[in-house]
Design an enzyme around this catalytic site. Structure first.
Site, short mmCIF file in Angstrom:
data_model
loop_
_atom_site.label_atom_id
_atom_site.label_comp_id
_atom_site.label_asym_id
_atom_site.label_seq_id
_atom_site.Cartn_x
_atom_site.Cartn_y
_atom_site.Cartn_z
N LYS A 13 4.26 0.84 -7.95
CA LYS A 13 5.01 -0.28 -8.53
C LYS A 13 4.37 -0.77 -9.83
CE LYS A 13 4.53 -2.83 -4.81
NZ LYS A 13 3.72 -1.91 -3.95
N ARG A 84 8.42 -9.51 0.50
CA ARG A 84 7.67 -8.69 1.45
C ARG A 84 8.04 -8.97 2.89
NH1 ARG A 84 3.15 -7.33 -2.20
NH2 ARG A 84 1.94 -6.04 -0.81
N ARG A 118 -7.85 4.53 -6.31
CA ARG A 118 -7.41 3.72 -7.47
C ARG A 118 -8.59 3.04 -8.15
NH1 ARG A 118 -2.81 -0.60 -6.75
NH2 ARG A 118 -4.11 -1.17 -4.98
N ARG A 158 -2.95 -3.14 5.35
CA ARG A 158 -1.84 -3.41 4.41
C ARG A 158 -0.64 -2.52 4.75
NH1 ARG A 158 -4.82 -2.23 -0.90
NH2 ARG A 158 -2.80 -2.50 -1.89
#
Ligand code: AP5
Ligand code: ZN
Length: 203
Positions: A13, A84, A118, A158
């Protein structure tokens, strides 16, 4: 245009939002970045940090406020990280309409690899990956940092929270016929090409 970009943690995203901002005159409205910038803000529900470092959702009232204020000032926008859960989706439908609801579709195994690899440039906010995308500039490489919630344990939580709370949001947009599904496992350039075409269709 008013674009909603949906996807699991690590789906791309943030990466694709940067592309949208480069090509369209829209604001980036992202609850994740807004919360990270205000991690230690004291609220009646505690600080955002407590929730984020555990991989849990920050309470709705706080997040809804952030989105409402940001959308009030925006003409076109790309909304990243919100809604969410179904209650946030309901709130969103009360404050704005949308031109495009796009989902970056990526399998679970790939998500874990993307998140644990990441790296972020703290000066520019640019997003990199230890295997898939590292900068050539040695100075930039030297200052890259890992996000606090990208440890393997928090990543798993998550993804669990995504399945439990956010998957129903995706199902909701699917059932209403609004959802445009994009194969998020292609290269970043290929994903952008598909996403750009979907935006062109509505812009
Ligand atoms: P948030 O910041 O929104 O995180 P997230 O949804 O978990 O998503 P990420 O930012 O981790 O992933 P991304 O999809 O942006 O992927 P990226 O482009 O970086 O939220 C963080 C926390 O804040 C939440 O856990 C919660 O606590 C709180 N929060 C936020 N919003 C909330 C809300 N609405 N309600 C309640 N709480 C909220 O890419 C990932 C990696 O993959 C990068 O390394 C990148 O280089 C690489 N990559 C990207 N695309 C590709 C590709 N095509 N191929 C290979 N690698 C790729
Ligand atoms: Zn992001």
């Amino acid at each position: 245009p008013k674009i909603l970009l949906l996807g699991a943690p690590g789906a791309g995203k943030g990466t694709q939002s940067s592309n949208i901002l480069e090509h369209y005159d829209v604001e980036h409205v992202t609850t994740g970045d807004a919360l990270r910038a205000n991690k230690d803000m004291e609220t009646e529900h505690g600080t955002p940090r407590e929730y984020m470092e555990a991989g849990e959702l920050v309470p709705d009232p706080l997040v809804n406020e952030i989105v409402k204020a940001a959308l009030e000032d925006a003409g076109g926008f790309v909304l990243d990280g919100y809604p969410r859960n179904l209650s946030q989706a309901e709130y969103l439908s009360e404050i704005t309409d949308l031109d495009l609801v796009a989902l970056l579709d990526v399998s679970k195994e790939e998500l874990v690899d993307r998140l644990t690899g990441r790296r972020m440039d703290p000066e520019t906010g640019d997003i990199y990956h230890t295997e898939f995308n590292m900068p050539d500039d040695e100075e930039i490489r030297g200052r890259l940092v890992q996000r606090d919630d990208d440890t393997e344990e928090t990543v798993r939580e998550r993804l669990r929270v995504f399945d439990e709370n956010t998957q129903p949001v995706i199902d909701h947009y699917e059932e209403s016929g609004e959802l445009v599904r994009i194969d998020g496992e292609q290269t970043p350039e290929e994903v952008w090409s598909d996403l750009d075409a979907a935006i062109e269709d509505v812009a």
